[in-house]
Scaffold this motif. Structure first.
Motif, PDB file in Angstrom:
ATOM      1  N   PHE A 196       0.811  -1.212   0.000  1.00  0.00           N
ATOM      2  CA  PHE A 196       0.000   0.000   0.000  1.00  0.00           C
ATOM      3  C   PHE A 196       0.842   1.259   0.000  1.00  0.00           C
ATOM      4  N   GLY A 197       0.247   2.332  -0.519  1.00  0.00           N
ATOM      5  CA  GLY A 197       0.871   3.649  -0.492  1.00  0.00           C
ATOM      6  C   GLY A 197      -0.199   4.717  -0.657  1.00  0.00           C
ATOM      7  N   VAL A 198       0.233   5.969  -0.634  1.00  0.00           N
ATOM      8  CA  VAL A 198      -0.665   7.109  -0.817  1.00  0.00           C
ATOM      9  C   VAL A 198      -0.278   7.799  -2.119  1.00  0.00           C
ATOM     10  N   TYR A 199      -1.226   7.863  -3.046  1.00  0.00           N
ATOM     11  CA  TYR A 199      -0.987   8.550  -4.316  1.00  0.00           C
ATOM     12  C   TYR A 199      -1.053  10.051  -4.048  1.00  0.00           C
ATOM     13  N   ILE A 200       0.014  10.783  -4.404  1.00  0.00           N
ATOM     14  CA  ILE A 200       0.069  12.209  -4.088  1.00  0.00           C
ATOM     15  C   ILE A 200      -0.069  13.094  -5.328  1.00  0.00           C
ATOM     16  N   GLY A 201      -0.317  12.480  -6.481  1.00  0.00           N
ATOM     17  CA  GLY A 201      -0.512  13.240  -7.710  1.00  0.00           C
ATOM     18  C   GLY A 201       0.722  13.232  -8.597  1.00  0.00           C
ATOM     19  N   LYS A 202       0.519  13.590  -9.868  1.00  0.00           N
ATOM     20  CA  LYS A 202       1.595  13.696 -10.853  1.00  0.00           C
ATOM     21  C   LYS A 202       2.451  12.439 -10.950  1.00  0.00           C
ATOM     22  N   GLY A 203       1.797  11.272 -10.817  1.00  0.00           N
ATOM     23  CA  GLY A 203       2.510  10.007 -10.961  1.00  0.00           C
ATOM     24  C   GLY A 203       3.431   9.664  -9.808  1.00  0.00           C
ATOM     25  N   LYS A 204       3.166  10.208  -8.611  1.00  0.00           N
ATOM     26  CA  LYS A 204       4.018   9.972  -7.442  1.00  0.00           C
ATOM     27  C   LYS A 204       3.240   9.305  -6.317  1.00  0.00           C
ATOM     28  N   VAL A 205       3.940   8.478  -5.547  1.00  0.00           N
ATOM     29  CA  VAL A 205       3.368   7.724  -4.436  1.00  0.00           C
ATOM     30  C   VAL A 205       4.310   7.837  -3.236  1.00  0.00           C
ATOM     31  N   ILE A 206       3.741   7.972  -2.038  1.00  0.00           N
ATOM     32  CA  ILE A 206       4.522   7.868  -0.806  1.00  0.00           C
ATOM     33  C   ILE A 206       4.151   6.539  -0.168  1.00  0.00           C
ATOM     34  N   HIS A 207       5.178   5.743   0.153  1.00  0.00           N
ATOM     35  CA  HIS A 207       4.910   4.422   0.741  1.00  0.00           C
ATOM     36  C   HIS A 207       6.025   4.028   1.696  1.00  0.00           C
ATOM     37  N   TYR A 208       5.744   2.967   2.478  1.00  0.00           N
ATOM     38  CA  TYR A 208       6.696   2.419   3.446  1.00  0.00           C
ATOM     39  C   TYR A 208       7.340   1.208   2.811  1.00  0.00           C
ATOM     40  N   ALA A 209       8.567   1.349   2.336  1.00  0.00           N
ATOM     41  CA  ALA A 209       9.253   0.251   1.665  1.00  0.00           C
ATOM     42  C   ALA A 209      10.730   0.596   1.531  1.00  0.00           C
ATOM     43  N   SER A 210      11.489  -0.340   1.038  1.00  0.00           N
ATOM     44  CA  SER A 210      12.880  -0.092   0.688  1.00  0.00           C
ATOM     45  C   SER A 210      12.910   0.670  -0.636  1.00  0.00           C
ATOM     46  N   THR A 211      13.969   1.381  -0.875  1.00  0.00           N
ATOM     47  CA  THR A 211      14.090   2.082  -2.159  1.00  0.00           C
ATOM     48  C   THR A 211      14.389   1.111  -3.294  1.00  0.00           C
ATOM     49  N   SER A 212      14.731  -0.145  -2.966  1.00  0.00           N
ATOM     50  CA  SER A 212      15.034  -1.130  -4.004  1.00  0.00           C
ATOM     51  C   SER A 212      14.035  -2.286  -4.034  1.00  0.00           C
ATOM     52  N   GLY A 213      12.858  -2.109  -3.476  1.00  0.00           N
ATOM     53  CA  GLY A 213      11.836  -3.151  -3.430  1.00  0.00           C
ATOM     54  C   GLY A 213      11.030  -2.982  -2.156  1.00  0.00           C
TER      55      GLY A 213
END
Length: 153
Positions: free
Chosen positions: A15-32
Motif C-alpha cells: 500500500f501507499g498514498v498517491y500524491i498526484g503527478k505520478g508519485k506515491v509515498i509508501h513504506y518500503a525499501s528504495t530497491s523493493g
C-alpha cells in the motif's frame, strides 16, 4: 490523496498514498518492498507497481469498517466485494474503539499527513507496515487488515 495498493505475486498486498503527478509515498525499501533500508519515501507510480501493471484504490466507508478495493488498469475498473475478514470478538472490540477515532481526511490532508512522515524508518511487519501507514494517512487509524486477518480478527 487516494490510498492505493498492489497485489504482489508473493501473496500479499502493498500500500501507499498517491500524491498526484505520478508519485506515491509508501513504506518500503528504495530497491523493493523489503530489500535494504525500509523507510517512508516518495517514488514514482511505476516504481511502486514494480513488475505489476494493475493496482487498486481503496474506497473508505463513511463510518469505520473495511474499505472496498476498486481495481484499476488504465481505464478498466471493477468493484470488488468488501474485504472478507473472519468475525471475532476482537474485531467487535476494535470496531467500538476505532469507530470513535475514525475520520476520513480530505485528499489534500491525506497527502499532508503522508508527507509529515517522510524519512520514518520504524517499520514493523505486525504493527507499523505499509498498510498501517497508508490507512493512518487517510483515516487517523493505524491498522492493517492483512495482519488482522492473519491473527484471526
Amino acid at each position: 490523496g487516494d490510498v492505493i495498493g498492489v497485489k504482489r505475486k508473493m501473496g500479499y498486498k502493498h500500500f501507499g498514498v498517491y500524491i498526484g503527478k505520478g508519485k506515491v509515498i509508501h513504506y518500503a525499501s528504495t530497491s523493493g518492498d523489503f530489500c535494504g533500508n525500509i523507510c517512508i519515501h516518495e517514488t514514482t507510480l511505476n516504481n511502486f507497481l514494480g513488475e505489476d501493471d494493475e493496482y487498486f484504490i481503496l474506497e473508505f466507508p463513511s463510518v469505520y469498517g473495511s474499505p472496498k478495493e476498486v481495481n484499476t488498469k488504465l481505464s478498466d475498473k471493477i468493484v470488488n466485494d468488501l474485504l472478507n475478514i473472519r468475525p471475532s470478538m476482537r474485531k467487535v472490540l476494535r470496531f467500538l474503539k476505532n469507530s470513535s477515532e475514525y475520520h476520513l481526511y480530505s485528499p489534500k490532508e491525506t497527502v499532508r499527513r503522508a508527507r509529515s512522515r517522510l524519512g520514518e524508518s520504524s517499520y514493523n511487519l505486525a504493527t507499523n507496515n505499509c498498510e498501517h501507514f497508508a490507512i493512518w494517512c487517510k483515516t487517523g487509524i493505524s491498522e492493517s487488515h492483512q495482519v488482522n486477518a492473519l491473527l484471526g480478527g
